[in-house]
Design a protein around this motif. Sequence first.
Motif, mmCIF file in Angstrom:
data_model
loop_
_atom_site.group_PDB
_atom_site.id
_atom_site.type_symbol
_atom_site.label_atom_id
_atom_site.label_comp_id
_atom_site.label_asym_id
_atom_site.label_seq_id
_atom_site.Cartn_x
_atom_site.Cartn_y
_atom_site.Cartn_z
ATOM 1 N N GLY A 238 -0.989 -5.466 -6.223
ATOM 2 C CA GLY A 238 -2.209 -6.159 -5.840
ATOM 3 C C GLY A 238 -2.022 -7.662 -5.866
ATOM 4 O O GLY A 238 -2.474 -8.386 -4.965
ATOM 5 N N LEU B 151 0.730 -1.037 -9.863
ATOM 6 C CA LEU B 151 -0.388 -1.240 -8.940
ATOM 7 C C LEU B 151 -0.968 -2.644 -9.083
ATOM 8 O O LEU B 151 -1.324 -3.288 -8.092
ATOM 9 C CB LEU B 151 -1.469 -0.190 -9.194
ATOM 10 C CG LEU B 151 -1.090 1.257 -8.887
ATOM 11 C CD1 LEU B 151 -2.256 2.190 -9.185
ATOM 12 C CD2 LEU B 151 -0.653 1.409 -7.437
ATOM 13 N N THR C 229 0.836 -1.213 0.000
ATOM 14 C CA THR C 229 0.000 0.000 0.000
ATOM 15 C C THR C 229 0.865 1.255 0.000
ATOM 16 O O THR C 229 0.601 2.218 -0.732
ATOM 17 C CB THR C 229 -0.929 -0.003 1.225
ATOM 18 O OG1 THR C 229 -1.742 -1.186 1.212
ATOM 19 C CG2 THR C 229 -1.832 1.224 1.220
#
Length: 686
Positions: A321, A317, A290
């Motif tokens: 993830g 990203l 994060t």
Amino acid sequence: METVESWLEREREQVGLWAPVALGGGIAGWFVLPHAMAWLAFCCVALGLACMGAMLPVGGRLRHMIVAGAILLCFGCMLVWGKATLMGQPPLARAMFVRLTGDVVGVRPVPAQKMVRVMLRPVEAPMLPAMVRVNIADADVPKGLGQGARIRFRVRLMPPAPPSVPGGYDFAARAYFQGIGATGKALKPVEMLRPSSAGPSLRARLFGHIVDRVDGPAEGIAAALATGDQGAIPESDAEAMRRSGLAHLLSISGLHVTALIGAVIFLLMRVMALSARAALDWPLMLIAATGGALAGIGYTLLTGAEVPTVRSCVAALLVLGGLAMGRDAVTLRLVATGALIVLLFWPEALAGPSFQMSFAAVTALVALAEHPRFRAFAVARDESAIRKAGRMLAVMLATGIAVELVLMPIALFHFHKAGLLGAFANLIAIPLTTFIIMPLEALALLLDVIGLGAPCWWLTEQTLNLLLGLAHGVSASPMATLLAPTMGMGLFGVAMAGLLWCLLWRTRVRWLGLAPVVTGVAMTFFASPPDLLITGDGRHVAVRTDRGMAILRDRAGDYVRDVLSESAGYDGELTAIADLPDARCSTDLCAVRVKDQAERIWRLLFTRSDALIARRDFARDCAAADIVVSDRGLPRWCRPRWMKIDRRLLSRTGGLSITLETGEVHTVFRPGDAHPWIARRRFRTP
């Protein structure tokens, strides 16, 4: 049919990768086709193809691929057509002198050219576009210039420039989607009517801080690595980086975003691991991922959110993830997802080299990494340090060569040159930049908070000088780049289709794509280069002779010389036409005889001034010439044997390239082209 279905079943994991290709095909169709009726016909044909696909047997993969692909083709064309209609900025109809009052929207210093580039919204000027871009010399910049300021000055505004010659850079198309309707250079004095109340942006402050801390040519590279702004890089250094295959280091892309996110994750994991409770009870990877994602998003916004940066951020990203969920996310599906997102929001990016080269390079790297033999060779193993270092170098060299080969058709199409030594230069440059220069620069910025960054800035400057020395050394080699004439759009399309076929499939059928790639590249290199190049304003002409290329106006700047040389596929010095032994030149006229490849003699006549020439002499010279070129309107009684090229003709065609032996003529503007960024210039008949 059964054979095709059986093959698609084996390739079932790869079928989805063609979704962004189909969407991009529709966007490309809008750029290639000339007008609204052609765009509408394209959409109708795509929907007709979808209907035909729907008649195939239900449940087959081929049926699903044809229907979905055809719908995506239509959607892609409608998507970019709609964005161009709703959000583009039509260009200024014609050049004009105005006294402009405007509100400053953005300011970008360009120290390498000693100027500031300002974006303005004109005030109470309905005849002007909503946004204009103006260059102001550093010496003329008024105090208080910044976002929100209001200034007034005289300027000659021009429509955004189309390509100078066929195959050149199309700034007009880019400016249309950026909202820029006119450009110009401000004439002094520049009056400040209302100073800016807002301070410079974070990006501008960071840019200025780095330029102040680093001296010499290295300052431009240092600023570009941190902010993506290349305005402080001298043209000689930028050209050396391009010729050596290191220009990708200057554009904020995957290398920079990945390095930043990796560093943030590493630091967060190490800091949190200091706490026994955090190490045992907290989801460290999720927290670190994060933090890395937030750092990547912030860096993307800081550096201007250019297409390569957005693509890299989206990809990062998705990878984060996948890692947070404990899955391997570095796959071609990741690349395809990033491409879909970029095309949905910025469909116009497809036509630019940034998008094409960025995604092609990443696709090649991932496809190579997924190959079983390459993965088996590159996997970590227990071995001596020497063997491990040698294997790592071999892996880096293999990936570099793969990227260079994949980028070759794109480089030939956009830049008329292909790199040959970039893979070897990157063996040194990428580790140097990733593991030494960028960490040093980041550490220097952190230490500047407490005023102790000077030693790190000195080390950063020295390592950047080493990088520049490598770039200049490689670019000076005659083998650094291979030039070729302009690659036709048809050949480029064929080569890209073959390239995608090779990269996206996994079975042996993939190698069928090599034929169109090799054909497109080979035909480009073996094509007859143009013998005559004329810029869109008619002022600059380059002629191919048995002594190389010669230029009409020997005082032409480096930009014009580079454009003409690259479009002609010529890597030597441009001599003056007046210095040729078969040339007869005066102040007003220049006549020269040249031979084509079939040894035929061509008589060319050029005007070089605005002076009035006696009709009797000029009519005689026109009649004796095969081709007459002028930057003004020529009278009707000037009748050369084959072609009269004056500003009336050039206003309709744009720049020209001519191959004398075949009589082949290429133009910048195509007949009937109705793309909204094309501003037709009309001239009065003298």
